[in-house]
Scaffold this motif. Structure first.
Motif, PDB file in Angstrom:
ATOM      1  N   THR A   1       0.866  -1.176   0.000  1.00  0.00           N
ATOM      2  CA  THR A   1       0.000   0.000   0.000  1.00  0.00           C
ATOM      3  C   THR A   1       0.902   1.225   0.000  1.00  0.00           C
ATOM      4  OG1 THR A   1      -0.120  -0.157   2.412  1.00  0.00           O
ATOM      5  CG2 THR A   1      -1.913  -1.179   1.161  1.00  0.00           C
TER       6      THR A   1
ATOM      7  N   LYS B   1      -5.913   0.128   9.447  1.00  0.00           N
ATOM      8  CA  LYS B   1      -6.799  -0.348   8.376  1.00  0.00           C
ATOM      9  C   LYS B   1      -6.327  -1.692   7.839  1.00  0.00           C
ATOM     10  CE  LYS B   1      -8.762   4.008   6.819  1.00  0.00           C
ATOM     11  NZ  LYS B   1      -8.792   5.038   5.757  1.00  0.00           N
TER      12      LYS B   1
ATOM     13  N   GLU C   1      -8.170  -5.210   7.164  1.00  0.00           N
ATOM     14  CA  GLU C   1      -8.180  -5.854   5.844  1.00  0.00           C
ATOM     15  C   GLU C   1      -7.541  -7.242   5.888  1.00  0.00           C
ATOM     16  OE1 GLU C   1      -9.761  -4.207   2.989  1.00  0.00           O
ATOM     17  OE2 GLU C   1     -10.463  -3.354   4.870  1.00  0.00           O
TER      18      GLU C   1
ATOM     19  N   ASN D   1     -11.345  -7.060  -3.909  1.00  0.00           N
ATOM     20  CA  ASN D   1     -10.727  -5.730  -3.902  1.00  0.00           C
ATOM     21  C   ASN D   1     -10.071  -5.371  -2.563  1.00  0.00           C
ATOM     22  OD1 ASN D   1     -11.524  -5.085  -6.599  1.00  0.00           O
ATOM     23  ND2 ASN D   1     -13.600  -4.792  -5.811  1.00  0.00           N
ATOM     24  N   LEU D   2      -9.315  -6.323  -2.047  1.00  0.00           N
ATOM     25  CA  LEU D   2      -8.581  -6.079  -0.807  1.00  0.00           C
ATOM     26  C   LEU D   2      -7.112  -5.783  -1.154  1.00  0.00           C
ATOM     27  CD1 LEU D   2      -9.971  -9.040   1.331  1.00  0.00           C
ATOM     28  CD2 LEU D   2     -10.804  -6.700   1.237  1.00  0.00           C
TER      29      LEU D   2
ATOM     30  N   ASP E   1      -8.612  -2.549   1.131  1.00  0.00           N
ATOM     31  CA  ASP E   1      -9.221  -1.235   0.973  1.00  0.00           C
ATOM     32  C   ASP E   1      -8.722  -0.341   2.119  1.00  0.00           C
ATOM     33  OD1 ASP E   1     -10.719   0.998   0.693  1.00  0.00           O
ATOM     34  OD2 ASP E   1     -12.655   0.041   1.090  1.00  0.00           O
TER      35      ASP E   1
ATOM     36  N   SER F   1      -8.612   3.084   1.686  1.00  0.00           N
ATOM     37  CA  SER F   1      -8.983   4.465   1.295  1.00  0.00           C
ATOM     38  C   SER F   1      -9.617   5.208   2.461  1.00  0.00           C
ATOM     39  CB  SER F   1      -9.950   4.406   0.126  1.00  0.00           C
ATOM     40  OG  SER F   1     -11.099   3.673   0.488  1.00  0.00           O
TER      41      SER F   1
END
Ligand SMILES: [Zn+2]
Length: 170
Positions: free
Chosen positions: A45, A86, A90, A165-166, A168, A170
């Protein structure tokens, strides 16, 4: 109260090499995206990487670390702190989808005396747990079995990440 620790004999190889200062594997991993598959780097990330621990306490043991080589929260930026939290969320999502743990140990060790194998580079441990896993792990003590199951699990986690869609952050 009975105390039952996970027994992970393949970690001896890791513990034995702790004495020999071998650089920082998190920095090595972060700097070599071409080797993500071999290094079991699951996610990158903006500020962090998430890696499958090659010396796991249990199946699916993940490590979340800031890319920066910093020892503790005091040196972390707001953005890094938020992203680490986060990524805990996740990571649990992905593990839940892939291998359905019944519980988790989430923790950090600061300093060698507290059990940190790499005290210079902070990281969060996500250790999936199942009822009776202390018994299960003692059956699966062979290092070859562990490393084979690691690469299979890596592919499985990659797959659920793509489909859902991991991560995430945002
Ligand atoms: Zn480092």
């Amino acid at each position: 109260m009975e105390r039952r620790n996970l027994w992970a004999p393949w970690r001896m190889r890791y513990i034995e090499q702790l004495g020999q200062e071998a650089g920082c594997f998190i920095c090595d991993n972060a700097a070599n995206p071409a080797h993500d598959k071999d290094n079991l780097v699951l996610w990158r990330t903006q500020y962090c990487i998430v890696v499958l621990n090659k010396f796991p306490y249990n199946n699916g043991h993940l490590l979340i670390a800031p890319v920066r080589h910093i020892p503790d929260f005091e040196q972390a930026s707001e953005a890094e702190l938020v992203e680490i939290l986060k990524l805990i969320r996740e990571s649990q999502k992905a593990l839940q989808l892939a291998i359905g743990p019944q519980g988790y140990n989430v923790g950090m060790n600061f300093g060698r005396c507290a059990g940190a194998g790499l005290p210079e580079h902070m990281h969060v441990h996500i250790v999936p747990r199942w009822e009776g896993d202390t018994n299960f792990m003692s059956v699966c003590s062979d290092t070859d079995v562990v490393s084979q199951s690691l690469s299979e699990l890596f592919e499985q986690l990659k797959d659920v990440s793509e489909k859902n869609n991991l991560p995430d952050v945002s």
